[in-house]
Design a protein around this motif. Sequence first.
Motif, PDB file in Angstrom:
ATOM      1  N   ASP A 181       0.833  -1.209   0.000  1.00  0.00           N
ATOM      2  CA  ASP A 181       0.000   0.000   0.000  1.00  0.00           C
ATOM      3  C   ASP A 181       0.863   1.253   0.000  1.00  0.00           C
ATOM      4  O   ASP A 181       0.543   2.243  -0.658  1.00  0.00           O
ATOM      5  CB  ASP A 181      -0.941   0.009   1.206  1.00  0.00           C
ATOM      6  CG  ASP A 181      -2.061  -1.002   1.089  1.00  0.00           C
ATOM      7  OD1 ASP A 181      -2.343  -1.466  -0.043  1.00  0.00           O
ATOM      8  OD2 ASP A 181      -2.659  -1.342   2.132  1.00  0.00           O
ATOM      9  N   TYR A 182       1.966   1.214   0.735  1.00  0.00           N
ATOM     10  CA  TYR A 182       2.859   2.371   0.834  1.00  0.00           C
ATOM     11  C   TYR A 182       3.457   2.739  -0.523  1.00  0.00           C
ATOM     12  O   TYR A 182       3.457   3.907  -0.911  1.00  0.00           O
ATOM     13  CB  TYR A 182       3.959   2.076   1.849  1.00  0.00           C
ATOM     14  CG  TYR A 182       4.930   3.205   2.084  1.00  0.00           C
ATOM     15  CD1 TYR A 182       4.510   4.423   2.616  1.00  0.00           C
ATOM     16  CD2 TYR A 182       6.280   3.050   1.797  1.00  0.00           C
ATOM     17  CE1 TYR A 182       5.409   5.451   2.846  1.00  0.00           C
ATOM     18  CE2 TYR A 182       7.184   4.067   2.026  1.00  0.00           C
ATOM     19  CZ  TYR A 182       6.743   5.264   2.551  1.00  0.00           C
ATOM     20  OH  TYR A 182       7.631   6.285   2.772  1.00  0.00           O
TER      21      TYR A 182
ATOM     22  N   LEU B 135       2.341   1.955  -3.466  1.00  0.00           N
ATOM     23  CA  LEU B 135       1.329   2.188  -4.499  1.00  0.00           C
ATOM     24  C   LEU B 135       0.447   3.402  -4.236  1.00  0.00           C
ATOM     25  O   LEU B 135      -0.326   3.804  -5.092  1.00  0.00           O
ATOM     26  CB  LEU B 135       0.450   0.940  -4.668  1.00  0.00           C
ATOM     27  CG  LEU B 135       1.191  -0.300  -5.179  1.00  0.00           C
ATOM     28  CD1 LEU B 135       0.266  -1.504  -5.177  1.00  0.00           C
ATOM     29  CD2 LEU B 135       1.755  -0.057  -6.573  1.00  0.00           C
ATOM     30  N   GLU B 136       0.560   4.003  -3.051  1.00  0.00           N
ATOM     31  CA  GLU B 136      -0.283   5.158  -2.746  1.00  0.00           C
ATOM     32  C   GLU B 136       0.183   6.383  -3.518  1.00  0.00           C
ATOM     33  O   GLU B 136       1.318   6.442  -4.006  1.00  0.00           O
ATOM     34  CB  GLU B 136      -0.298   5.444  -1.240  1.00  0.00           C
ATOM     35  CG  GLU B 136       0.979   6.041  -0.707  1.00  0.00           C
ATOM     36  CD  GLU B 136       0.971   6.260   0.803  1.00  0.00           C
ATOM     37  OE1 GLU B 136       1.862   6.954   1.278  1.00  0.00           O
ATOM     38  OE2 GLU B 136       0.069   5.752   1.496  1.00  0.00           O
ATOM     39  N   THR B 137      -0.683   7.362  -3.658  1.00  0.00           N
ATOM     40  CA  THR B 137      -0.343   8.613  -4.326  1.00  0.00           C
ATOM     41  C   THR B 137       0.766   9.304  -3.548  1.00  0.00           C
ATOM     42  O   THR B 137       0.710   9.396  -2.321  1.00  0.00           O
ATOM     43  CB  THR B 137      -1.579   9.531  -4.400  1.00  0.00           C
ATOM     44  OG1 THR B 137      -2.605   8.843  -5.114  1.00  0.00           O
ATOM     45  CG2 THR B 137      -1.258  10.832  -5.092  1.00  0.00           C
ATOM     46  N   LEU B 138       1.771   9.766  -4.270  1.00  0.00           N
ATOM     47  CA  LEU B 138       2.910  10.416  -3.638  1.00  0.00           C
ATOM     48  C   LEU B 138       2.484  11.755  -3.052  1.00  0.00           C
ATOM     49  O   LEU B 138       1.946  12.612  -3.756  1.00  0.00           O
ATOM     50  CB  LEU B 138       4.019  10.615  -4.680  1.00  0.00           C
ATOM     51  CG  LEU B 138       5.346  11.120  -4.177  1.00  0.00           C
ATOM     52  CD1 LEU B 138       5.964  10.149  -3.192  1.00  0.00           C
ATOM     53  CD2 LEU B 138       6.279  11.346  -5.353  1.00  0.00           C
ATOM     54  N   GLN B 139       2.737  11.927  -1.765  1.00  0.00           N
ATOM     55  CA  GLN B 139       2.365  13.170  -1.084  1.00  0.00           C
ATOM     56  C   GLN B 139       3.321  14.288  -1.498  1.00  0.00           C
ATOM     57  O   GLN B 139       4.511  14.051  -1.751  1.00  0.00           O
ATOM     58  CB  GLN B 139       2.398  12.970   0.428  1.00  0.00           C
ATOM     59  CG  GLN B 139       1.387  11.945   0.896  1.00  0.00           C
ATOM     60  CD  GLN B 139       1.564  11.580   2.362  1.00  0.00           C
ATOM     61  OE1 GLN B 139       2.494  12.021   3.014  1.00  0.00           O
ATOM     62  NE2 GLN B 139       0.652  10.767   2.859  1.00  0.00           N
TER      63      GLN B 139
ATOM     64  N   ARG C 247       7.708  14.600  -2.664  1.00  0.00           N
ATOM     65  CA  ARG C 247       8.093  14.689  -4.076  1.00  0.00           C
ATOM     66  C   ARG C 247       9.532  15.141  -4.303  1.00  0.00           C
ATOM     67  O   ARG C 247      10.218  14.568  -5.138  1.00  0.00           O
ATOM     68  CB  ARG C 247       7.111  15.574  -4.837  1.00  0.00           C
ATOM     69  CG  ARG C 247       5.800  14.864  -5.040  1.00  0.00           C
ATOM     70  CD  ARG C 247       4.843  15.630  -5.890  1.00  0.00           C
ATOM     71  NE  ARG C 247       3.602  14.858  -5.965  1.00  0.00           N
ATOM     72  CZ  ARG C 247       2.439  15.365  -6.203  1.00  0.00           C
ATOM     73  NH1 ARG C 247       2.318  16.656  -6.434  1.00  0.00           N
ATOM     74  NH2 ARG C 247       1.375  14.602  -6.234  1.00  0.00           N
TER      75      ARG C 247
ATOM     76  N   TRP D  82      11.717  12.229  -3.829  1.00  0.00           N
ATOM     77  CA  TRP D  82      11.501  11.229  -4.871  1.00  0.00           C
ATOM     78  C   TRP D  82      12.197  11.629  -6.166  1.00  0.00           C
ATOM     79  O   TRP D  82      12.767  10.789  -6.852  1.00  0.00           O
ATOM     80  CB  TRP D  82      10.013  11.008  -5.092  1.00  0.00           C
ATOM     81  CG  TRP D  82       9.727   9.914  -6.061  1.00  0.00           C
ATOM     82  CD1 TRP D  82       9.117  10.034  -7.264  1.00  0.00           C
ATOM     83  CD2 TRP D  82      10.053   8.528  -5.941  1.00  0.00           C
ATOM     84  NE1 TRP D  82       9.040   8.818  -7.893  1.00  0.00           N
ATOM     85  CE2 TRP D  82       9.603   7.874  -7.096  1.00  0.00           C
ATOM     86  CE3 TRP D  82      10.692   7.774  -4.956  1.00  0.00           C
ATOM     87  CZ2 TRP D  82       9.775   6.511  -7.300  1.00  0.00           C
ATOM     88  CZ3 TRP D  82      10.858   6.413  -5.168  1.00  0.00           C
ATOM     89  CH2 TRP D  82      10.400   5.802  -6.322  1.00  0.00           C
TER      90      TRP D  82
END
Length: 85
Positions: free
Chosen positions: A30-31, A33-37, A41, A44
């Motif tokens: 889940d971590y 695959l979740e939308t990047l906060q 960013r 990342w």
Amino acid sequence: RSLLQEMPSQAFSRLRVGVGRPPGSVSAADYVLETLQAERRPAWVQICDSAADALLLAIERGVVSAMDWVNRRDRSIGSLDGSLV
């Protein structure tokens, strides 16, 4: 499906990118695959840039050189024996 399960052999190099540990009780799947906060960013982008540099180095100079570079404290492009650019 897993790429490893689909390949006829596991005799190939992989570029693995660490994303840290999930907070609290969130599952690893889940971590990642979740939308990047928004606040994560910039980190990342830096991770992706380093992964791209490592991949290019692996192609140009081999996997061992790329692993050596990734595991250095100073991973700036200038720390390589010649620039990738």
